[in-house]
Design an enzyme around this catalytic site. Structure first.
Site, PDB file in Angstrom:
ATOM      1  N   ARG A   8      44.376  22.490  42.950  1.00 52.61           N
ATOM      2  CA  ARG A   8      43.163  23.255  42.644  1.00 52.61           C
ATOM      3  C   ARG A   8      42.120  23.065  43.753  1.00 52.61           C
ATOM      4  NH1 ARG A   8      39.078  21.588  39.673  1.00 52.61           N
ATOM      5  NH2 ARG A   8      40.342  20.238  38.362  1.00 52.61           N
TER       6      ARG A   8
ATOM      7  N   TYR B 277      31.592  48.367  44.079  1.00 54.10           N
ATOM      8  CA  TYR B 277      32.729  48.136  43.198  1.00 54.10           C
ATOM      9  C   TYR B 277      32.222  47.777  41.795  1.00 54.10           C
ATOM     10  CZ  TYR B 277      37.000  46.330  41.251  1.00 54.10           C
ATOM     11  OH  TYR B 277      38.074  46.122  40.435  1.00 54.10           O
TER      12      TYR B 277
ATOM     13  N   ASP C 222      31.777  43.776  51.591  1.00 54.72           N
ATOM     14  CA  ASP C 222      33.103  43.981  51.014  1.00 54.72           C
ATOM     15  C   ASP C 222      33.830  44.960  51.939  1.00 54.72           C
ATOM     16  OD1 ASP C 222      35.275  44.909  49.513  1.00 54.72           O
ATOM     17  OD2 ASP C 222      34.196  44.833  47.613  1.00 54.72           O
TER      18      ASP C 222
ATOM     19  N   LYS D 246      44.587  44.668  47.691  1.00 52.28           N
ATOM     20  CA  LYS D 246      44.713  46.019  48.209  1.00 52.28           C
ATOM     21  C   LYS D 246      45.501  46.021  49.530  1.00 52.28           C
ATOM     22  CE  LYS D 246      42.207  46.589  44.555  1.00 52.28           C
ATOM     23  NZ  LYS D 246      40.762  46.635  44.574  1.00 52.28           N
TER      24      LYS D 246
HETATM   25  C1  LIG Z   1      39.691  46.032  43.848  1.00 51.20           C
HETATM   26  C2  LIG Z   1      38.378  45.792  44.487  1.00 51.20           C
HETATM   27  C3  LIG Z   1      37.630  44.628  44.217  1.00 51.20           C
HETATM   28  C4  LIG Z   1      38.074  43.584  43.194  1.00 51.20           C
HETATM   29  O1  LIG Z   1      39.229  42.944  43.583  1.00 51.20           O
HETATM   30  P1  LIG Z   1      40.341  42.365  42.567  1.00 51.20           P
HETATM   31  O2  LIG Z   1      41.373  41.840  43.480  1.00 51.20           O
HETATM   32  O3  LIG Z   1      40.782  43.487  41.688  1.00 51.20           O
HETATM   33  O4  LIG Z   1      39.654  41.295  41.761  1.00 51.20           O
HETATM   34  C5  LIG Z   1      36.435  44.452  44.898  1.00 51.20           C
HETATM   35  N1  LIG Z   1      35.984  45.376  45.778  1.00 51.20           N
HETATM   36  C6  LIG Z   1      36.673  46.498  46.045  1.00 51.20           C
HETATM   37  C7  LIG Z   1      36.113  47.483  47.031  1.00 51.20           C
HETATM   38  C8  LIG Z   1      37.889  46.752  45.411  1.00 51.20           C
HETATM   39  O5  LIG Z   1      38.556  47.889  45.672  1.00 51.20           O
END
Ligand SMILES: *Cc1c(COP(=O)(O)O)cnc(C)c1O
Length: 391
Positions: A59, A112, A184, A209
């Site tokens: 962890r 998001y 992000d 993604k």
């Molecule tokens: C999917 C996504 C997130 C969140 O990520 P997870 O892996 O689903 O927790 C944050 N920002 C963007 C732009 C996303 O497409």
């Protein structure tokens, strides 16, 4: 009592565990272990007192995660990276590390959904406030940064309109004001856009993604200076949003093909957007790589390619979008993005679900929008699929 030969249970557990001499692997082994063995009190003491780089407990840290973090830092031109069990795990750990009661976050409401809800519903309960500003105000945040502002959180391109911000300008204004900028970069990927050299303090990814790219792992990451990333260590240990070592191994494998996948995502998305630009069956094809996109100039200046996301705006509103969604076949009807498989989603039933007309208008989202995550299949099949779905 036999003192040399251990019981079968003991032998089955301990025989052949640990490092195998003479077997040097090409790829990073997956350290599927929760804890790490110490030789002596002295070695444990050295670790506890911070004088060694041994591993202690998974962890806290794990070699499979560490190997992935080295690749992720490489990808974003960062000094350091930290991985988490999801993008949201990374976002929550970052917010909880950087913010205290009384601090303010500035961001656009067009971010998001998970980030929005974390700020609105969770952090608000702990005395962290959020000021949601119009996207245009965020273009130069100098005038929206207040005395309590600690963090400016932003995205570019933004879901689902793919509007873009001038990253260097946002980062520069934050730096001048002494405020941390966090971006992000999930939609763009480090192949297309690297925010850190443009002055952003921390970059966040939903590794779920494009970085993993195969729609089979949920993961997240933060990249930046060693000093800032290390501020997240207590949050990862104490909140425990840790990535499983086997999943880390899959992501590390996915990253090896990031460049070739992104070249194909970029080419397919641009090809698809061009094929339907000006098509009378649509109000607009939104793609930052098209000269008709409102932010094409800044996108072209700061991006190497324009990514795999394309949004179609259909003139018939929700009914037309629903009809398209029901007809599409090669693209799969699923949320998420960034995998090799093409996906189709309806923003008003996912990221913008339940929004009022006013909220939709301020985010420039319509009920006729269809969001496409363009995969790496053969472009002619994707074009034919969109064409037949338009009817
Ligand atoms: C999917 C996504 C997130 C969140 O990520 P997870 O892996 O689903 O927790 C944050 N920002 C963007 C732009 C996303 O497409």
């Amino acid at each position: 009592m036999n003192t040399t030969r251990k019981g079968l249970a003991t032998r089955l557990i301990h025989t052949a565990e640990g490092h195998q001499p003479g077997a040097v692997p090409l790829t990073t082994p997956i350290y599927e272990t929760t804890t790490f063995v110490f030789d002596s009190t002295a070695q444990l003491q050295a670790y506890i007192e911070g004088g060694s780089d041994s591993y202690f407990y998974s962890r806290y840290d794990n070699p499979s995660l560490h190997a992935l973090e080295a690749k992720l830092a490489e990808a974003e031109d960062a000094e350091a990276a930290m991985v988490f069990a999801s993008g949201m795990g990374a976002i929550a750990s970052t917010m909880l590390s950087l913010l205290s009661a009384g601090d303010e976050v500035v961001c656009s409401a067009a971010i998001y959904g998970g980030t929005l809800h974390l700020l609105q519903s969770f952090l608000a309960r702990f005395g962290v406030t959020t000021r949601f500003v119009e996207l245009d105000q965020l273009r130069d945040p100098t005038f929206v940064i207040g005395p309590a502002t600690k963090v400016v959180w932003f995205e570019s391109p933004i879901n689902p309109t793919l509007r873009c911000l001038d990253i260097a300008r946002v980062a520069g204004a934050c730096r001048t004001a002494g405020v941390l900028s966090v971006m992000d970069n999930t939609f763009a990927t480090p192949f297309n856009q690297r925010p850190l050299p443009l002055g952003v303090d921390l970059v966040m990814h939903s590794v779920t993604k494009y970085l993993n790219g195969h729609s089979d792992v949920t993961a997240g990451a933060i990249m930046g200076s060693r000093e800032l990333v290390e501020r997240l260590i207590p949050a990862r240990k104490l909140i425990g949003a840790l990535l499983d070592p086997a999943a880390a191994g899959l992501v590390a494998r996915g990253l090896k093909t990031l460049e070739v996948r992104m070249e194909r995502h970029n080419a397919n998305a641009l090809g698809l957007a061009r094929a339907f630009e000006g098509d009378r069956r649509m109000s607009a094809v939104l793609y930052p790589g098209l000269a008709s996109h409102p932010d094409h100039a800044i996108a072209a200046a700061q991006m190497r390619g324009f990514g795999g996301m394309v949004t179609l705006d259909l003139p018939g509103g929700f009914d037309a979008a629903a009809r398209f969604f029901d007809r599409i076949a090669v693209f799969k009807r699923a949320t998420s993005l960034g995998g090799v498989e093409s996906l189709c989603s309806l923003p008003v039933l996912t990221s913008q679900y339940g929004w009022t007309d006013d909220q939709l208008a301020s985010a420039q989202v319509t009920r006729g929008m269809v969001r496409l995550s363009v995969g790496i299949e053969s472009l002619e099949d994707l074009i034919a699929d969109v064409d037949q779905a338009l009817g």
